[in-house]
Design a protein around this motif. Structure first.
Motif, mmCIF file in Angstrom:
data_model
loop_
_atom_site.group_PDB
_atom_site.id
_atom_site.type_symbol
_atom_site.label_atom_id
_atom_site.label_comp_id
_atom_site.label_asym_id
_atom_site.label_seq_id
_atom_site.Cartn_x
_atom_site.Cartn_y
_atom_site.Cartn_z
ATOM 1 N N THR A 172 0.833 -1.204 0.000
ATOM 2 C CA THR A 172 0.000 0.000 0.000
ATOM 3 C C THR A 172 0.865 1.251 0.000
ATOM 4 O O THR A 172 0.606 2.213 -0.740
ATOM 5 C CB THR A 172 -0.935 0.006 1.224
ATOM 6 O OG1 THR A 172 -1.856 -1.077 1.107
ATOM 7 C CG2 THR A 172 -1.704 1.318 1.320
ATOM 8 N N GLU A 222 4.041 1.592 -0.974
ATOM 9 C CA GLU A 222 4.786 1.726 -2.227
ATOM 10 C C GLU A 222 3.893 2.245 -3.346
ATOM 11 O O GLU A 222 4.314 3.079 -4.157
ATOM 12 C CB GLU A 222 5.405 0.381 -2.589
ATOM 13 C CG GLU A 222 6.551 -0.018 -1.662
ATOM 14 C CD GLU A 222 6.893 -1.500 -1.727
ATOM 15 O OE1 GLU A 222 6.347 -2.185 -2.641
ATOM 16 O OE2 GLU A 222 7.669 -1.971 -0.879
ATOM 17 N N SER A 223 2.648 1.780 -3.383
ATOM 18 C CA SER A 223 1.705 2.255 -4.399
ATOM 19 C C SER A 223 1.382 3.732 -4.188
ATOM 20 O O SER A 223 1.311 4.509 -5.150
ATOM 21 C CB SER A 223 0.420 1.428 -4.337
ATOM 22 O OG SER A 223 -0.544 1.918 -5.248
ATOM 23 N N GLU A 232 4.344 5.999 -5.161
ATOM 24 C CA GLU A 232 4.440 6.099 -6.619
ATOM 25 C C GLU A 232 3.390 7.050 -7.167
ATOM 26 O O GLU A 232 3.652 7.838 -8.086
ATOM 27 C CB GLU A 232 4.288 4.719 -7.249
ATOM 28 C CG GLU A 232 4.314 4.727 -8.769
ATOM 29 C CD GLU A 232 5.588 5.324 -9.355
ATOM 30 O OE1 GLU A 232 5.512 5.941 -10.439
ATOM 31 O OE2 GLU A 232 6.658 5.184 -8.714
ATOM 32 N N GLU A 233 2.179 6.989 -6.572
ATOM 33 C CA GLU A 233 1.102 7.881 -7.018
ATOM 34 C C GLU A 233 1.418 9.331 -6.692
ATOM 35 O O GLU A 233 1.218 10.230 -7.511
ATOM 36 C CB GLU A 233 -0.211 7.473 -6.346
ATOM 37 C CG GLU A 233 -1.387 8.384 -6.691
ATOM 38 C CD GLU A 233 -2.649 8.022 -5.935
ATOM 39 O OE1 GLU A 233 -3.597 8.837 -5.940
ATOM 40 O OE2 GLU A 233 -2.699 6.938 -5.325
ATOM 41 N N ASP A 277 -4.260 4.231 -1.814
ATOM 42 C CA ASP A 277 -4.332 2.985 -2.579
ATOM 43 C C ASP A 277 -5.741 2.381 -2.548
ATOM 44 O O ASP A 277 -5.920 1.170 -2.399
ATOM 45 C CB ASP A 277 -3.307 1.978 -2.051
ATOM 46 C CG ASP A 277 -3.061 0.833 -3.038
ATOM 47 O OD1 ASP A 277 -3.237 1.050 -4.247
ATOM 48 O OD2 ASP A 277 -2.698 -0.274 -2.591
#
Length: 242
Positions: free
Chosen positions: A32, A34-35, A38-39, A147
């Motif tokens: 969660t 890491e996502s 990135e976003e 996420d």
């Protein structure tokens, strides 16, 4: 230690600090976090942040290393929202966060913010304690989507921000009490309440006797607290009494 404005070249190190800090401070799953990183800090999203005149991103460098960063926004109404302040986990407790916080607060005020708020996810107890240590108090809870999942986020108000105090109405709306603008009441003073930090749109009054909001007049045209009966005494220029 040096604090400076971030550039596009700082994107990767900022993403790394956010990733490590979130994984240390929050109970979110690694996937969660890491996502989300990135976003938020992907190349396109980060470039848009830096191009936004109302967004301030600073990095703190110490001993040749980028040790922390902050991200904040100044709203149209003069509100400064400190959205993120992340310090590398292995550099915490060295005063880096405090130095970056003070620099960010000064720059927000220079940018026109007369009202400062901090935001921190509810399960980051250390983060909330950091804000409280620097004079903030919790005034509201909201939700932040990470996420695809909603998480509780605390909103904390800088108690030293001019004379404003933030309160939440029964409808969940945040309104602003001008603690220096008092009017006489039968039991205790009333403070004027506004819908915006710039104090351009009046909402009603705040009863200091019981801490309730009052927005309606009684049959005689007097402002009366619906909770305790405290009544705002009319002044000679009130339209109801002319």
């Amino acid at each position: 230690m040096d604090v400076r404005e971030a550039t596009v070249d700082d994107r990767e190190v900022i993403g790394e600090i956010a990733d490590r800090s979130l994984k240390t401070s929050y109970s979110l799953s690694p996937a969660t976090i890491e996502s989300a990183v990135e976003e938020w800090y992907g190349a396109e999203a980060f470039a848009e942040r830096l191009e936004d005149d109302d967004t301030l991103v600073f990095v703190a460098e110490d001993d040749g290393e980028t040790a922390a960063f902050s991200e904040s926004v100044v709203t149209e109404g003069g509100q400064g929202d400190l959205q993120w302040l992340h310090v590398r986990p292995d550099r915490r407790g060295q005063g880096i966060g405090t130095t970056l916080f003070e620099h960010t607060r000064e720059r927000l005020e220079e940018a026109g913010a007369n009202y400062l708020r901090g935001r921190v996810l509810a399960d980051n107890h250390a983060g909330a304690a950091f804000y409280e240590k620097h004079g903030f108090e919790k005034v509201d809870e909201t939700t932040l989507e990470i996420d695809g999942d909603a998480h509780v986020e605390y909103v904390l108000l800088d108690a030293e921000s001019e004379q404003l105090r933030s309160v939440v109405t029964d409808d969940g709306e945040v309104v602003y009490v001008d603690q220096f603008d008092e009017e006489i009441g039968s039991e205790a003073p009333f403070n004027t309440v506004y819908t915006d930090p710039a104090r351009t749109d009046r909402y009603g009054y705040y009863c200091t006797n019981c801490e309730a909001l009052a927005t309606t007049m009684d049959s005689m045209g007097r402002m009366r607290c619906p909770a305790c009966g405290n009544t705002r005494k009319p002044v000679r220029w009130d339209a109801s009494y002319m």
